[in-house]
Design an enzyme around this catalytic site. Structure first.
Site, mmCIF file in Angstrom:
data_model
loop_
_atom_site.group_PDB
_atom_site.id
_atom_site.type_symbol
_atom_site.label_atom_id
_atom_site.label_comp_id
_atom_site.label_asym_id
_atom_site.label_seq_id
_atom_site.Cartn_x
_atom_site.Cartn_y
_atom_site.Cartn_z
ATOM 1 N N LYS A 176 0.941 -1.259 0.254
ATOM 2 C CA LYS A 176 -0.120 0.170 -0.334
ATOM 3 C C LYS A 176 0.456 0.742 0.242
ATOM 4 O O LYS A 176 2.403 0.970 0.252
ATOM 5 C CB LYS A 176 -0.883 0.199 1.133
ATOM 6 C CG LYS A 176 -1.550 -0.872 1.049
ATOM 7 C CD LYS A 176 -2.900 -1.150 -0.039
ATOM 8 C CE LYS A 176 -3.950 -1.983 0.109
ATOM 9 N NZ LYS A 176 -3.645 -3.250 -0.317
HETATM 10 C C1 PLP Z 1 -9.551 -2.895 -1.692
HETATM 11 C C2 PLP Z 1 -9.467 -3.620 -0.847
HETATM 12 N N1 PLP Z 1 -9.761 -3.821 0.627
HETATM 13 C C3 PLP Z 1 -9.384 -4.544 1.799
HETATM 14 C C4 PLP Z 1 -7.795 -4.611 1.447
HETATM 15 C C5 PLP Z 1 -7.345 -5.607 2.801
HETATM 16 O O1 PLP Z 1 -6.286 -4.883 3.432
HETATM 17 P P1 PLP Z 1 -5.623 -6.204 4.221
HETATM 18 O O2 PLP Z 1 -4.824 -6.470 3.544
HETATM 19 O O3 PLP Z 1 -4.799 -4.815 5.163
HETATM 20 O O4 PLP Z 1 -5.938 -6.932 5.383
HETATM 21 C C6 PLP Z 1 -7.352 -4.626 0.690
HETATM 22 C C7 PLP Z 1 -5.781 -5.256 0.591
HETATM 23 O O5 PLP Z 1 -4.853 -5.949 0.683
HETATM 24 C C8 PLP Z 1 -7.322 -3.978 -0.464
HETATM 25 O O6 PLP Z 1 -6.792 -4.135 -1.792
#
Ligand code: PLP
Length: 367
Positions: A176
């Site tokens: 990210k």
């Molecule tokens: C659009 C979107 N929503 C939610 C997430 C979930 O985040 P995390 O990986 O920090 O749990 C991600 C990516 O990882 C994402 O790209």
């Protein structure tokens, strides 16, 4: 192989982790609090809560808004499955609204058609960093949880994403724009929502010298080790965005000349976080399918990815919700999109290599 999105970690992040390890705090502590305060200032929200992941941030936000069995949450099919999974975890039902062909963000007209008396929350996803069309969603007068995993720097019509709705969820995952490896941040201006999330994330409230719990919560807090990385990354957020802006410009220039390849529309009234550069392949005009383009780019040592395959077509969702209605825009796009390397860890020369490979692959398909 040119990596898809390796992290841009420098000596400052390494020094910050070392300092935290020497500080005596491994779990949630002063670095986490500092991250919450600095991010609240950055997005202009009253409260920010640091969470173990973007996924947990979404889950706890829904729970804090009272989402549970019998409820429906309207969301986008073009997202990472976590967005829909957390709805299932609450016992509610995800209802997928089709996306707009221009930017693959949720289509507010489709959302309006799907609102019922069971709709508890609308959960838009700012794909690639392009804010969704929020005003028509606000007009529906339902609570909104934004999935802003891609949208740390985004602004909608001049208003920073993070201070617009009941809860906005960011991710600190390794790829990210602000990366800590894992982690998430929730911003909200509603102190009741903030309090509910706090009770859910850390399972403990001190009552004098004793502890108590007011809900059987989760273990979804962030550690100071990760917060210290995120703090350094937050300090670099604009510098890193400028690098990605140049990378976007290089891809834009190439795509403009390559018949049958397009990227997603960006609305000039908004600030785009430039988190992903999505290429869309029209197989008729581009001489090959998305999968053929990806395979040939891999042969040229260029890693690519897909953001995203439509969630409602994935096995778990076909099995759990066999009566899904067709979502033609999302389904067509799901066969046509792929994402190219984009990260401040890559030099202009690296992106030049990716662009040159894309041109060669295009030439190999179109003769
Ligand atoms: C659009 C979107 N929503 C939610 C997430 C979930 O985040 P995390 O990986 O920090 O749990 C991600 C990516 O990882 C994402 O790209």
């Amino acid at each position: 192989m040119l990596g898809f999105q390796p992290p841009a970690i420098g000596d400052e992040e390494i020094a910050a982790v070392t300092e935290t390890l020497r500080s005596g705090w491994l779990t949630t502590g002063p670095r986490t609090v500092e991250l919450e305060e600095r991010f609240a200032e950055y997005v202009g929200a009253e409260h920010v809560l640091a969470i173990a992941s973007g996924t947990a941030a979404l889950h706890l936000s829904l729970l804090a808004l009272g989402v549970g069995p019998g409820d429906e949450v309207i969301t986008s099919p073009i997202t990472w499955p976590a967005t829909a999974n957390v709805v299932v975890h609450t016992g509610a039902t995800p209802v997928f609204a089709d996306v707009r062909d221009s930017d693959l963000n949720i289509d507010p007209e489709r959302v309006a058609e799907l609102v019922s008396d069971r709709t508890k929350v609308i959960l838009p996803v700012h794909l690639a960093g392009q804010p969704c069309d929020m005003d028509p969603l606000f007009d529906l007068a339902l609570p909104i949880v934004e999935d802003a995993a891609h949208a740390a720097e985004s602004a909608y019509r001049g208003r920073k994403i993070g201070a617009l709705s009941e809860a906005t969820c960011f991710s600190l995952y390794a790829t990210k724009n602000i990366a800590a490896g894992e982690g998430g941040l929730i911003s909200t201006n509603d102190s009741k929502v903030a309090e509910a999330i706090n009770d859910l994330r850390i399972m403990r409230r001190m009552q004098g010298s004793l502890y108590d719990i007011v809900v059987p919560g989760y273990k979804a807090n962030l550690s100071d080790v990760l917060a210290s990385i995120a703090l350094v990354q937050l300090g670099k957020v604009e510098k890193h965005r400028e690098i990605r802006e140049r990378q976007f410009a290089a891809y834009d220039a190439a795509i403009a000349e390559l018949e049958g390849l397009e990227t997603l529309e960006r609305d000039s009234r908004d600030t785009h976080a430039m988190h992903l550069y999505v290429v869309r392949v029209d197989p008729e005009r581009a001489g090959g399918t998305r999968d053929e383009y990806r395979a040939r780019l891999a042969e040229q040592n260029i890693a690519t990815s897909i953001h995203f395959l439509p969630v409602h077509k994935l096995t778990a969702y076909r099995e759990l919700f066999p009566d899904q209605v067709p979502l033609p825009v999302a389904e067509k796009a799901g066969d046509e999109i792929f994402s190219v390397p984009l990260t401040p860890a890559h030099s202009d020369e690296d992106i030049g290599d990716a662009v040159a490979a894309l041109r060669r692959v295009h030439a190999s398909f179109t003769g």
